[in-house]
Design a protein around this motif. Structure first.
Motif, PDB file in Angstrom:
ATOM      1  N   SER A  95       1.141  27.805  57.691  1.00  0.00           N
ATOM      2  CA  SER A  95       0.137  27.164  58.541  1.00  0.00           C
ATOM      3  C   SER A  95      -1.269  27.597  58.138  1.00  0.00           C
ATOM      4  O   SER A  95      -2.187  26.770  58.075  1.00  0.00           O
ATOM      5  CB  SER A  95       0.394  27.511  60.015  1.00  0.00           C
ATOM      6  OG  SER A  95       1.604  26.947  60.466  1.00  0.00           O
ATOM      7  N   VAL A  96      -1.432  28.879  57.857  1.00  0.00           N
ATOM      8  CA  VAL A  96      -2.731  29.380  57.389  1.00  0.00           C
ATOM      9  C   VAL A  96      -3.073  28.766  56.042  1.00  0.00           C
ATOM     10  O   VAL A  96      -4.214  28.382  55.774  1.00  0.00           O
ATOM     11  CB  VAL A  96      -2.714  30.920  57.298  1.00  0.00           C
ATOM     12  CG1 VAL A  96      -3.947  31.439  56.562  1.00  0.00           C
ATOM     13  CG2 VAL A  96      -2.645  31.525  58.692  1.00  0.00           C
ATOM     14  N   ARG A  97      -2.054  28.641  55.189  1.00  0.00           N
ATOM     15  CA  ARG A  97      -2.267  28.021  53.883  1.00  0.00           C
ATOM     16  C   ARG A  97      -2.810  26.602  54.034  1.00  0.00           C
ATOM     17  O   ARG A  97      -3.700  26.181  53.285  1.00  0.00           O
ATOM     18  CB  ARG A  97      -0.951  28.008  53.113  1.00  0.00           C
ATOM     19  CG  ARG A  97      -1.081  27.434  51.700  1.00  0.00           C
ATOM     20  CD  ARG A  97      -0.092  26.341  51.442  1.00  0.00           C
ATOM     21  NE  ARG A  97      -0.115  25.905  50.054  1.00  0.00           N
ATOM     22  CZ  ARG A  97       0.762  25.072  49.537  1.00  0.00           C
ATOM     23  NH1 ARG A  97       1.756  24.590  50.271  1.00  0.00           N
ATOM     24  NH2 ARG A  97       0.665  24.685  48.283  1.00  0.00           N
ATOM     25  N   LEU A 100      -6.575  26.704  54.725  1.00  0.00           N
ATOM     26  CA  LEU A 100      -7.355  27.087  53.547  1.00  0.00           C
ATOM     27  C   LEU A 100      -7.385  25.968  52.505  1.00  0.00           C
ATOM     28  O   LEU A 100      -8.441  25.643  51.948  1.00  0.00           O
ATOM     29  CB  LEU A 100      -6.773  28.357  52.925  1.00  0.00           C
ATOM     30  CG  LEU A 100      -6.783  29.627  53.786  1.00  0.00           C
ATOM     31  CD1 LEU A 100      -6.034  30.753  53.075  1.00  0.00           C
ATOM     32  CD2 LEU A 100      -8.215  30.056  54.094  1.00  0.00           C
ATOM     33  N   GLU A 101      -6.226  25.377  52.252  1.00  0.00           N
ATOM     34  CA  GLU A 101      -6.127  24.359  51.206  1.00  0.00           C
ATOM     35  C   GLU A 101      -6.851  23.078  51.603  1.00  0.00           C
ATOM     36  O   GLU A 101      -7.441  22.402  50.753  1.00  0.00           O
ATOM     37  CB  GLU A 101      -4.652  24.066  50.919  1.00  0.00           C
ATOM     38  CG  GLU A 101      -3.875  25.252  50.366  1.00  0.00           C
ATOM     39  CD  GLU A 101      -3.985  25.389  48.860  1.00  0.00           C
ATOM     40  OE1 GLU A 101      -4.770  24.639  48.247  1.00  0.00           O
ATOM     41  OE2 GLU A 101      -3.287  26.245  48.298  1.00  0.00           O
ATOM     42  N   VAL A 207      -5.213  14.242  52.755  1.00  0.00           N
ATOM     43  CA  VAL A 207      -4.119  14.273  51.784  1.00  0.00           C
ATOM     44  C   VAL A 207      -3.598  15.696  51.609  1.00  0.00           C
ATOM     45  O   VAL A 207      -2.380  15.932  51.609  1.00  0.00           O
ATOM     46  CB  VAL A 207      -4.565  13.694  50.430  1.00  0.00           C
ATOM     47  CG1 VAL A 207      -3.498  13.929  49.361  1.00  0.00           C
ATOM     48  CG2 VAL A 207      -4.853  12.200  50.555  1.00  0.00           C
ATOM     49  N   MET A 208      -4.512  16.667  51.463  1.00  0.00           N
ATOM     50  CA  MET A 208      -4.081  18.047  51.271  1.00  0.00           C
ATOM     51  C   MET A 208      -3.387  18.587  52.518  1.00  0.00           C
ATOM     52  O   MET A 208      -2.371  19.286  52.414  1.00  0.00           O
ATOM     53  CB  MET A 208      -5.265  18.944  50.911  1.00  0.00           C
ATOM     54  CG  MET A 208      -4.880  20.405  50.673  1.00  0.00           C
ATOM     55  SD  MET A 208      -3.785  20.636  49.247  1.00  0.00           S
ATOM     56  CE  MET A 208      -5.021  20.982  47.976  1.00  0.00           C
ATOM     57  N   ARG A 209      -3.903  18.257  53.689  1.00  0.00           N
ATOM     58  CA  ARG A 209      -3.256  18.734  54.915  1.00  0.00           C
ATOM     59  C   ARG A 209      -1.831  18.180  55.022  1.00  0.00           C
ATOM     60  O   ARG A 209      -0.890  18.918  55.331  1.00  0.00           O
ATOM     61  CB  ARG A 209      -4.071  18.329  56.140  1.00  0.00           C
ATOM     62  CG  ARG A 209      -3.461  18.845  57.470  1.00  0.00           C
ATOM     63  CD  ARG A 209      -4.319  18.518  58.667  1.00  0.00           C
ATOM     64  NE  ARG A 209      -5.543  19.305  58.662  1.00  0.00           N
ATOM     65  CZ  ARG A 209      -6.768  18.798  58.529  1.00  0.00           C
ATOM     66  NH1 ARG A 209      -6.927  17.488  58.392  1.00  0.00           N
ATOM     67  NH2 ARG A 209      -7.821  19.580  58.543  1.00  0.00           N
TER      68      ARG A 209
END
Length: 225
Positions: A95-97, A100-101, A207-209
């Motif tokens: 979830s943290v990743r 950040l991403e 898209v990243m999420r």
């Protein structure tokens, strides 16, 4: 026995310069993150020392450090074991990743030039070929390199440092689902490249999420055994 569990060539050679205990630590951490050493596996100092070609002392020091960092569990009267992550641990880290991403993708869309886009496309091509060849190790390594490149293109040093703290654990969790994610993961990477190339910050973030959330969901739904 450890020798039966490690594939030929899986143990890295300790050829890099630097203190021996640091090189042993890095070698063991790499074996854990790539799952050459599986969660729950018993780690015998003498066997590890033999495989790495060192004495037991640097192995003992490395295991103590890995225990402090949560990679290894030291159990009284039983020895050292590779840590078995709980579902909650994985969920919290992934979830943290995602946070950040997603921010890295937004910043990459705002800041990237044509050279950066070409580098992402090249990595994507390597990853797609790795999936076609069913080369999981290369797919995992290239996936990590792709995300690292997006983080680099974001141009935020603090964000990159925070991402670096979770990078190896992300690889650890991604490895068992890499084959399941397979081709779809790289389709999502292509979508991300398109958004970054179009300098569409909102789309790149979305898209990243979605991409990182798919990995998190797949991890929890992974086949076991």
């Amino acid at each position: 026995m450890l020798s039966a569990k490690l594939a030929q060539g899986a143990v890295p050679k300790l050829e890099r310069p630097g203190p021996l205990r640091e090189r042993v630590y890095e070698a063991l951490l790499e074996l854990i993150t790539t799952r050459a050493l599986q969660p729950g596996q018993h780690l015998v100092e003498s066997e590890l020392a033999g495989h790495l070609g060192v004495s037991r002392q640097p192995v003992r020091e490395a295991l103590q450090r890995l225990n402090t960092e949560g990679w290894v569990d030291l159990r009284p009267a039983q020895g050292a074991f590779v840590h078995e992550p709980t579902e909650e641990e994985a969920d919290q880290l992934l979830s943290v990743r995602t946070l950040l991403e997603a921010e890295a993708a937004r910043l990459a869309a705002a800041n990237s030039g044509s050279a950066g886009i070409r580098e992402l496309e090249a990595l994507c091509a390597v990853g797609e070929q790795a999936v076609a060849d069913d080369d999981v190790d290369l797919a995992v390594a290239t996936n990590a390199a792709f995300h690292a490149k997006v983080m680099e293109l974001a141009g935020n040093v603090v964000l990159a440092e925070l991402a670096g703290q979770v990078d190896r654990r992300v690889r650890w969790y991604y490895t068992p689902v890499a084959r399941q994610r397979g081709k779809q993961s790289w389709i999502e990477h292509r979508d991300l490249i398109d958004a970054i190339s179009a300098r569409d910050e909102v789309r790149a973030t979305e898209v990243m999420r979605a991409h990182t959330e798919h990995t998190r969901t797949t991890y929890h739904q992974r086949e076991r055994g």
